[in-house]
Design a protein around this motif. Structure first.
Motif, short mmCIF file in Angstrom:
data_model
loop_
_atom_site.label_atom_id
_atom_site.label_comp_id
_atom_site.label_asym_id
_atom_site.label_seq_id
_atom_site.Cartn_x
_atom_site.Cartn_y
_atom_site.Cartn_z
N TYR A 76 0.84 -1.19 0.00
CA TYR A 76 0.00 0.00 0.00
C TYR A 76 0.88 1.24 0.00
CZ TYR A 76 -3.69 -3.25 1.15
OH TYR A 76 -4.57 -4.29 1.11
N SER A 83 -2.23 8.52 9.73
CA SER A 83 -3.19 7.85 10.62
C SER A 83 -3.91 6.74 9.86
CB SER A 83 -4.21 8.86 11.16
OG SER A 83 -3.58 9.78 12.01
N TYR A 84 -4.36 7.06 8.65
CA TYR A 84 -5.02 6.05 7.82
C TYR A 84 -4.08 4.86 7.60
CZ TYR A 84 -7.14 3.78 3.81
OH TYR A 84 -7.66 2.83 2.96
N THR A 89 -1.64 3.81 9.41
CA THR A 89 -1.45 2.97 10.61
C THR A 89 -2.62 2.00 10.77
OG1 THR A 89 -2.49 4.54 12.13
CG2 THR A 89 -0.11 4.72 11.87
N GLY A 90 -3.82 2.45 10.39
CA GLY A 90 -4.98 1.56 10.45
C GLY A 90 -4.83 0.39 9.50
N VAL A 91 -4.35 0.69 8.28
CA VAL A 91 -4.14 -0.38 7.29
C VAL A 91 -3.07 -1.34 7.82
CG1 VAL A 91 -3.36 -0.90 4.94
CG2 VAL A 91 -4.77 1.12 5.35
N LYS A 134 -2.07 -1.91 10.86
CA LYS A 134 -2.55 -2.67 12.03
C LYS A 134 -3.46 -3.82 11.59
CE LYS A 134 -3.63 -3.69 16.31
NZ LYS A 134 -2.68 -4.41 17.16
N ALA A 135 -4.37 -3.53 10.64
CA ALA A 135 -5.28 -4.57 10.15
C ALA A 135 -4.49 -5.70 9.48
CB ALA A 135 -6.30 -3.97 9.17
N LEU A 177 -3.07 -7.81 12.17
CA LEU A 177 -4.11 -8.64 12.82
C LEU A 177 -4.42 -9.86 11.98
CD1 LEU A 177 -6.62 -5.90 14.10
CD2 LEU A 177 -5.24 -7.44 15.52
N ASP A 178 -4.40 -9.68 10.66
CA ASP A 178 -4.74 -10.79 9.76
C ASP A 178 -3.52 -11.62 9.37
OD1 ASP A 178 -7.35 -10.01 9.89
OD2 ASP A 178 -7.32 -8.89 8.00
N PHE A 217 1.41 5.86 18.00
CA PHE A 217 0.60 4.64 17.89
C PHE A 217 1.36 3.56 17.11
CE2 PHE A 217 -2.58 2.20 15.39
CZ PHE A 217 -3.22 1.56 16.44
N ASN A 253 -6.50 10.69 15.36
CA ASN A 253 -5.73 9.57 14.82
C ASN A 253 -6.59 8.31 14.80
OD1 ASN A 253 -3.33 8.10 13.99
ND2 ASN A 253 -3.31 7.27 16.06
N ALA A 285 -9.20 8.42 11.85
CA ALA A 285 -8.60 8.19 10.53
C ALA A 285 -8.07 6.76 10.43
CB ALA A 285 -7.48 9.20 10.27
N ALA A 286 -7.47 6.26 11.51
CA ALA A 286 -6.95 4.89 11.48
C ALA A 286 -8.09 3.89 11.33
CB ALA A 286 -6.15 4.60 12.75
N GLY A 320 -8.68 3.18 7.88
CA GLY A 320 -7.68 2.22 7.38
C GLY A 320 -8.03 0.80 7.77
N LEU A 321 -8.49 0.62 9.00
CA LEU A 321 -8.91 -0.73 9.44
C LEU A 321 -10.09 -1.21 8.58
CD1 LEU A 321 -8.83 -0.13 13.31
CD2 LEU A 321 -7.41 -1.80 12.11
#
Lengths: 277, 304
Positions: free
Chosen positions: A57, A118-119, A121-123, A125-126, A129-130, A156, B51, B54-55, B58-59
């Motif tokens: 990504y 921030s976005y 970090t979400g990707v 992290k997911a 997790l997977d 984070f 944060n 927005a995160a 992404g999740l």
């Protein structure tokens, strides 16, 4: 390769010129970074299937560098180069800031600064997790690092041990109204990221070999990796380089000659652009 | 409502490992218990709402279903642009759970009140807004939000709100529920303030006055058909909300009346373009700000 990089800058300029306005200086500073990511086997992607499982990504948090991203995405085949001519015009998928889900290869809408990391970090992290092996790369501007969320996200990412995330900062040292040092007293972000617990790698952001070597280093640190890419805002056209005035500007007649000479632009190419205006 | 929330979200998390509870240091002992049992499904982002929001986008991009839970005011106000750009603009499947609707953080004062959240959030395209009236309705709202493939905001009370439903009932998003029948007008109400209103209705009933009470649990998309019908059949309608009268339920009703050229009178009851003042129990702060059963009684009586 030098010719190719010059050609990308030329296309960035011609696209901006035909749209009458764009952030060319911010696009010029990230050309080598994007070239390395997409053309030197760093990112794993399939241009014919932009949402392919297992892809890496890339998130352009400094959305105003969009023109460089569009050129590279078109160059590697995410969409046809003819679409570049529609940039910022009615009906186009390509705006001044990249918008999801319209542009193949663009993962999220950016433009307001301080969102992309921030976005990302979400990707990341997911993916963790997977148990997926994909990597996440996020490119920020150094001016953007004045946004608080950049540091919320960094904190984070370190705490969550997101070693699948690479934070790249385009350190061109100039923001809209002046140098980072004049505006906010920032000389370098190295110590900031180190203080947040990141391993920091500093490179010449216009040296593809150096960038490639840095990106290809295996990250065994259990931390996100930070790459501070030292760049020149407006790189490639002498009058634009290191001059904040060019943040949101196109050349006048006299200045145009410098672009034409330094980017090897032909009269026909300029005429072609004028037809599109 | 908090207990109902914890129970429902815990069951959902056990059923579906993609349901992720996203906290910003905003959890309780119950969240800690869940985190011990389902550690990979609870993420505490620390005190950083923007944060986290927005995160969560992404999740969601990776198939997760984040339930982003924090104090209502911090979520709706501080993180507004993140809700807009990262969640709504991109239609991400994120559930935003605001804990502490209206004045329910009664002792902490206006920084913790959520009395303009509907106004700002209802202008966001793609966002469904649920405002449950009771613990049971909160459970149903959470389950409904889970079923929706897109962003949802749930405005949730946190002050031991009373149950208003005796039996199970059908909860359908964007379908208003008639709570009482009457022939002298209609009151549209949203959220747990309905408890005060039902006390008011009892007072009015004793005087032979009956009103229809319509529970608007979905503020967006609005049940326009029901509102049109109710307004056409009422000489006077009231709206009641724990929110500024600008931009909330009352304004939405006014839009429907105006755009459908309905001949009725609307009286909006809520905070009159002011921040709530004073401290105290939830009941006390409602009384101080004209949102208790007696104040509501007076406004309705004066206008009938």
């Amino acid at each position: 390769m030098e010719d190719k990089l010059k050609e990308i800058r030329k296309e960035i300029f011609l696209t901006a010129y035909s749209a009458s306005i764009a952030h060319i200086a911010s696009a010029f500073s990230i050309v080598e970074i994007l070239y390395t990511l997409y053309k030197c086997n760093i990112l794993n992607y399939d241009p014919k299937n932009p949402n392919s499982e297992g892809r890496d990504y890339f998130i352009l948090s400094k959305g105003h560098g969009s023109l460089a991203l569009y050129q590279v995405l078109a160059d590697v085949g995410f969409f046809d180069k003819s679409i570049l001519k529609t940039f910022s015009k009615p009906g186009s998928i390509l705006g001044g800031e990249p918008c999801y889900p319209y542009v193949p290869g663009v993962e999220t809408s950016t433009g307001s600064l301080g969102h992309g990391l921030s976005y990302a970090t979400g990707v990341a992290k997911a993916l963790k997790l997977d148990g997926k092996k994909s990597k996440v790369y996020c490119l920020l501007g150094d001016g953007e690092c004045e946004e608080g969320t950049v540091w919320e996200a960094t904190m984070f990412a370190v705490h969550e041990r997101l070693d699948n995330l690479t934070i790249i900062v385009d350190c061109n040292k100039i923001q809209k109204m002046g140098s980072l040092e004049d505006v906010m007293g920032i000389k370098s972000y190295k110590e900031y990221f180190q203080a947040f617990g990141c391993d920091v790698c500093e490179v010449n952001g216009h040296d593809v070999e150096e960038l490639e070597k840095c990106f290809k280093q295996v990250n065994n640190s259990l931390k996100p990796r930070v790459v501070l890419a030292n760049t020149v805002k407006g790189k490639g056209v002498s009058i634009v380089e290191n001059n904040p005035r060019w943040h949101w500007k196109l050349p006048n007649k006299r200045e145009l000659k410098v672009f034409v000479n330094e980017l090897n632009i032909s009269d026909e190419e300029i005429e072609e652009c004028k037809k599109l205006i | 409502m908090q207990k109902a929330y914890i129970k429902t979200i815990y069951n959902l998390m056990k059923q579906d490992k993609n349901v992720i509870l996203c906290l910003s240091d905003s959890g309780t002992d119950y969240d800690e218990m869940i985190a011990r049992e389902l550690p990979s499904q609870v993420i505490n982002f620390g005190i950083s709402e923007n944060n986290k929001v927005a995160a969560s986008a992404g999740l969601a991009s990776q198939g997760k279903i984040p339930f982003v839970y924090t104090t209502n005011a911090f979520l709706a106000y501080r993180s507004y642009e993140f809700i807009r750009d990262d969640i709504c603009l991109q239609n991400r499947n994120v559930k935003l759970v605001g804990m502490g609707s209206g004045l329910s953080w009664s002792t902490l004062g206006p920084t913790h009140h959520a009395t303009e959240d509907i106004a700002v959030l209802k202008a966001l395209p793609n966002l469904t807004i649920l405002s449950p009236a009771s613990p049971f309705e909160l459970e149903k709202s959470i389950l409904a939000a889970y079923q929706i493939d897109g962003p949802v905001y749930i405005r949730m009370g946190m002050s031991n709100e009373k149950e208003i439903y005796e039996d199970d009932y059908s909860f359908i998003v964007s379908k208003n529920i008639k709570i009482t029948d009457g022939d002298m007008g209609t009151v549209f109400v949203t959220g747990s303030i309905i408890n005060e209103l039902l006390d008011t209705i009892e007072m009015l009933n004793k005087e032979g006055i009956s009103l229809r009470v319509i529970n608007v649990h979905t503020l967006k998309p609005l049940d326009e058909g029901n509102i049109i019908e109710e307004c056409k059949n009422s000489k006077i309608v009231f709206s009641l909300e724990e929110h500024n009268i600008i931009g909330g339920l009352g304004s939405s009703i006014a839009d429907v009346i105006a755009t459908n050229s309905i001949d009725t009178k609307l009286i909006k009851i809520g905070l009159n373009d002011t921040f709530a003042t004073g401290y105290g129990t939830y009941s006390e702060i409602k009384r101080l700000n004209g949102l208790d059963k007696d104040s509501i009684y007076k406004i309705i009586k004066d206008n009938l």
